[in-house]
Design a protein around this motif. Structure first.
Motif, PDB file in Angstrom:
ATOM      1  N   HIS A 142       1.607  45.362  -5.828  1.00  0.00           N
ATOM      2  CA  HIS A 142       1.558  45.239  -4.472  1.00  0.00           C
ATOM      3  C   HIS A 142       2.098  45.309  -3.974  1.00  0.00           C
ATOM      4  CE1 HIS A 142      -0.532  42.327  -1.278  1.00  0.00           C
ATOM      5  NE2 HIS A 142      -1.981  43.031  -1.561  1.00  0.00           N
ATOM      6  N   ASP A 180      -2.720  51.435  -2.625  1.00  0.00           N
ATOM      7  CA  ASP A 180      -4.771  51.442  -1.429  1.00  0.00           C
ATOM      8  C   ASP A 180      -5.039  52.384  -2.321  1.00  0.00           C
ATOM      9  OD1 ASP A 180      -4.598  49.253  -0.134  1.00  0.00           O
ATOM     10  OD2 ASP A 180      -4.498  49.805   1.563  1.00  0.00           O
ATOM     11  N   GLY A 228      -3.154  42.998   2.462  1.00  0.00           N
ATOM     12  CA  GLY A 228      -2.428  43.706   2.383  1.00  0.00           C
ATOM     13  C   GLY A 228      -1.854  43.994   3.209  1.00  0.00           C
ATOM     14  N   TRP A 256       7.088  49.271   4.182  1.00  0.00           N
ATOM     15  CA  TRP A 256       5.765  48.489   4.494  1.00  0.00           C
ATOM     16  C   TRP A 256       4.476  49.273   4.026  1.00  0.00           C
ATOM     17  CZ3 TRP A 256       7.799  44.910   1.281  1.00  0.00           C
ATOM     18  CH2 TRP A 256       8.950  44.602   1.208  1.00  0.00           C
ATOM     19  N   GLN A 305       1.842  50.134   1.009  1.00  0.00           N
ATOM     20  CA  GLN A 305       0.457  49.301   1.479  1.00  0.00           C
ATOM     21  C   GLN A 305      -0.186  50.744   0.674  1.00  0.00           C
ATOM     22  OE1 GLN A 305      -0.706  46.011   1.193  1.00  0.00           O
ATOM     23  NE2 GLN A 305      -2.545  47.254   0.183  1.00  0.00           N
TER      24      GLN A 305
END
Length: 91
Positions: free
Chosen positions: A9, A74, A46, A66, A70
């Motif tokens: 993450h 996801d 997120g 970034w 993400q």
């Protein structure tokens, strides 16, 4: 583009970038609430496009780094879900 196996993450990476800096101080520098940043760092939220730009500016990286991180996270999480009754649309 190949997908990373079990990507982290983005919050985990943010934590590394912060080093000894507190979430409170980092949130202040990013002009977001401590709760907002803490949720991202903890993996409970997120990285939004706005947050990606803030992180890019503050950490001298790109917002795409970034946002991409993400997206990879996801997609990996979504790929673990079994989907039924999905029919092909195109040949």
């Amino acid at each position: 583009m190949t997908r990373m196996h079990n990507p982290p993450h983005p919050g985990e990476v943010i934590r590394e970038y912060l080093g000894d800096m507190t979430v409170t101080e980092a949130a202040s520098r990013l002009s977001v609430s401590r709760v907002t940043l803490q949720r991202v760092v903890d993996g409970a939220a997120g990285v939004s496009p706005d947050m990606a730009y803030r992180l890019g500016t503050a950490l001298r990286t790109s917002p795409e780094l970034w946002a991409g991180m993400q997206l990879q996270y996801d997609l990996y999480q979504a790929g673990k879900i079994k989907r039924t009754n999905v029919e092909r649309i195109a040949a």
